[in-house]
Design an enzyme around this catalytic site. Sequence first.
Site, PDB file in Angstrom:
ATOM      1  CB  SER A 140      -0.934  -0.013   1.211  1.00  0.00           C
ATOM      2  OG  SER A 140      -0.197  -0.182   2.387  1.00  0.00           O
TER       3      SER A 140
ATOM      4  CG  HIS B   2      -2.994  -0.860  -2.918  1.00  0.00           C
ATOM      5  ND1 HIS B   2      -3.359   0.408  -2.527  1.00  0.00           N
ATOM      6  CD2 HIS B   2      -2.985  -1.599  -1.779  1.00  0.00           C
ATOM      7  CE1 HIS B   2      -3.552   0.429  -1.227  1.00  0.00           C
ATOM      8  NE2 HIS B   2      -3.342  -0.768  -0.747  1.00  0.00           N
TER       9      HIS B   2
ATOM     10  CG  ASN C 164      -3.289   4.042   1.706  1.00  0.00           C
ATOM     11  OD1 ASN C 164      -4.435   4.024   2.156  1.00  0.00           O
ATOM     12  ND2 ASN C 164      -2.561   2.963   1.581  1.00  0.00           N
TER      13      ASN C 164
ATOM     14  CD  GLU D  44      -4.559   3.232  -5.046  1.00  0.00           C
ATOM     15  OE1 GLU D  44      -4.751   4.448  -4.963  1.00  0.00           O
ATOM     16  OE2 GLU D  44      -3.854   2.613  -4.225  1.00  0.00           O
TER      17      GLU D  44
HETATM   18  N1  CAA Z   1     -18.386 -11.166   0.798  1.00  0.00           N
HETATM   19  C1  CAA Z   1     -19.163 -10.519  -0.100  1.00  0.00           C
HETATM   20  N2  CAA Z   1     -19.917  -9.430   0.209  1.00  0.00           N
HETATM   21  C2  CAA Z   1     -19.882  -9.000   1.483  1.00  0.00           C
HETATM   22  C3  CAA Z   1     -19.082  -9.628   2.468  1.00  0.00           C
HETATM   23  C4  CAA Z   1     -18.315 -10.762   2.071  1.00  0.00           C
HETATM   24  N3  CAA Z   1     -17.502 -11.415   2.928  1.00  0.00           N
HETATM   25  N4  CAA Z   1     -19.224  -8.966   3.640  1.00  0.00           N
HETATM   26  C5  CAA Z   1     -20.073  -7.938   3.391  1.00  0.00           C
HETATM   27  N5  CAA Z   1     -20.465  -7.967   2.105  1.00  0.00           N
HETATM   28  C6  CAA Z   1     -21.345  -7.008   1.431  1.00  0.00           C
HETATM   29  C7  CAA Z   1     -22.733  -7.026   2.021  1.00  0.00           C
HETATM   30  O1  CAA Z   1     -23.523  -8.031   1.437  1.00  0.00           O
HETATM   31  C8  CAA Z   1     -23.222  -5.622   1.654  1.00  0.00           C
HETATM   32  O2  CAA Z   1     -23.587  -5.596   0.284  1.00  0.00           O
HETATM   33  P1  CAA Z   1     -24.843  -4.712  -0.242  1.00  0.00           P
HETATM   34  O3  CAA Z   1     -24.497  -3.288   0.068  1.00  0.00           O
HETATM   35  O4  CAA Z   1     -24.932  -5.020  -1.703  1.00  0.00           O
HETATM   36  O5  CAA Z   1     -26.015  -5.203   0.546  1.00  0.00           O
HETATM   37  C9  CAA Z   1     -21.964  -4.770   1.800  1.00  0.00           C
HETATM   38  O6  CAA Z   1     -20.865  -5.686   1.675  1.00  0.00           O
HETATM   39  C10 CAA Z   1     -21.883  -4.069   3.148  1.00  0.00           C
HETATM   40  O7  CAA Z   1     -22.110  -5.012   4.144  1.00  0.00           O
HETATM   41  P2  CAA Z   1     -22.773  -4.640   5.532  1.00  0.00           P
HETATM   42  O8  CAA Z   1     -23.509  -3.329   5.405  1.00  0.00           O
HETATM   43  O9  CAA Z   1     -23.507  -5.791   6.057  1.00  0.00           O
HETATM   44  O10 CAA Z   1     -21.559  -4.327   6.449  1.00  0.00           O
HETATM   45  P3  CAA Z   1     -20.396  -5.245   6.901  1.00  0.00           P
HETATM   46  O11 CAA Z   1     -20.158  -4.830   8.307  1.00  0.00           O
HETATM   47  O12 CAA Z   1     -20.532  -6.670   6.627  1.00  0.00           O
HETATM   48  O13 CAA Z   1     -19.252  -4.745   5.926  1.00  0.00           O
HETATM   49  C11 CAA Z   1     -17.812  -3.013   5.070  1.00  0.00           C
HETATM   50  C12 CAA Z   1     -18.755  -3.502   6.089  1.00  0.00           C
HETATM   51  C13 CAA Z   1     -17.933  -3.733   3.735  1.00  0.00           C
HETATM   52  C14 CAA Z   1     -16.390  -3.180   5.574  1.00  0.00           C
HETATM   53  C15 CAA Z   1     -18.260  -1.546   4.897  1.00  0.00           C
HETATM   54  O14 CAA Z   1     -18.445  -0.983   6.152  1.00  0.00           O
HETATM   55  C16 CAA Z   1     -17.282  -0.708   4.149  1.00  0.00           C
HETATM   56  O15 CAA Z   1     -17.306  -0.660   2.927  1.00  0.00           O
HETATM   57  N6  CAA Z   1     -16.407   0.026   4.908  1.00  0.00           N
HETATM   58  C17 CAA Z   1     -15.365   0.862   4.346  1.00  0.00           C
HETATM   59  C18 CAA Z   1     -14.180   0.023   4.002  1.00  0.00           C
HETATM   60  C19 CAA Z   1     -13.085   0.837   3.419  1.00  0.00           C
HETATM   61  O16 CAA Z   1     -13.070   2.044   3.377  1.00  0.00           O
HETATM   62  N7  CAA Z   1     -12.042   0.120   2.971  1.00  0.00           N
HETATM   63  C20 CAA Z   1     -10.851   0.724   2.470  1.00  0.00           C
HETATM   64  C21 CAA Z   1      -9.832   0.676   3.545  1.00  0.00           C
HETATM   65  S1  CAA Z   1      -8.370   1.524   3.076  1.00  0.00           S
HETATM   66  C22 CAA Z   1      -7.401   0.358   2.418  1.00  0.00           C
HETATM   67  O17 CAA Z   1      -7.695  -0.803   2.353  1.00  0.00           O
HETATM   68  C23 CAA Z   1      -6.131   0.884   1.885  1.00  0.00           C
HETATM   69  C24 CAA Z   1      -4.918   0.581   2.653  1.00  0.00           C
HETATM   70  O18 CAA Z   1      -3.913   0.259   2.042  1.00  0.00           O
HETATM   71  C25 CAA Z   1      -4.831   0.813   4.099  1.00  0.00           C
END
Ligand code: CAA
Length: 287
Positions: A122, A143, A193, A155
């Site tokens: 990342s 990424h 990031n 990315e």
């Molecule tokens: N497989 C497939 N789909 C899934 C899943 C899985 N294991 N888990 C959840 N989902 C789907 C759900 O079905 C739902 O889909 P719909 O909107 O179509 O109904 C969606 O994901 C959201 O699920 P929930 O509302 O039930 O919430 P959750 O708690 O299960 O999931 C989350 C939450 C997906 C993490 C959501 O909160 C989210 O998108 N958060 C932001 C995450 C983010 O910003 N990530 C980037 C991080 S930065 C990074 O990664 C960069 C780095 O280098 C540090």
Amino acid sequence: MKPEDVRRIGVVGCGIMGSGIVEVCAKAGFEVVVVELNEEAMARGRSRVEGSMAKAVDRGKLEPGARDEALARIGDSTSLDDLADADLVIEAATESLETKLGIFARLDEIVRPDIVLATNTSSLPIAELATVTKRGDRIVGMHFFNPPPVMKLLEIVRALRTSEETLAFARGMGDRLGKTTVLAKDRAGFIVNFLLIPYLNSAIRMLDEGFATREDIDAAVELGLGHPMGPLKLLDLIGLDTGVHVSNVLYDEFKDPIYAAPTLLKRMVTAGYLGRKSGKGFYDYTS
Ligand code: CAA
């Protein structure tokens, strides 16, 4: 090698990101060979993949039959030698330059010379990983975002020596994996990031100064900006140690205090509060 010719993908590392990448590849129909350091880490990785796929089935995102087929396409190993037949390798090991340099040097000896070696880093310089290989034009950043099965973005990071052909291949692979690709230069933080870290660190400073509570900071962003989770919940998902690490890399690169890891974040990591993975971060996950 063209994206349509790829049958088998090697993934190095089956932690939070690696296991998600394995799941994405297997669900897209590829054979996957995943390599971990030892049997214990491999068992933890496999149960992460199974747990996430079970959640996908529960949410109606995956048929149980397709889940079973995807799981059957995943082979595991504790030796990089088992990646000799891979048509693409995606490295998703610990975010340490030394570790990744060691892995790339070994992969370069094992994997066919025409094959692209990608890294999920990342923040670390892709150009540096290329220096320990004889295939600098075939090293690229791919990424993924956490959680990889849910986040649609990939990315693609182009280092100075990455060829046009490799870039087109990586973008084509992104399409086959069902991701939308964006292209970034090999500069710390890439696109996401670079924007995300100053924002997350500002939220931590806000909390530390007693400006607002953790619940209010998160609710403000969720309800006022429409983000799926506020910054403190997101830090708990990403891992506070990863937050410190990426902040340090960005600070080293740009020497701008907006990237410096806040003291509270560093102290929480020292205390073992790493977020969801350790059971406690800004919130408690033990109950
Ligand atoms: N497989 C497939 N789909 C899934 C899943 C899985 N294991 N888990 C959840 N989902 C789907 C759900 O079905 C739902 O889909 P719909 O909107 O179509 O109904 C969606 O994901 C959201 O699920 P929930 O509302 O039930 O919430 P959750 O708690 O299960 O999931 C989350 C939450 C997906 C993490 C959501 O909160 C989210 O998108 N958060 C932001 C995450 C983010 O910003 N990530 C980037 C991080 S930065 C990074 O990664 C960069 C780095 O280098 C540090």
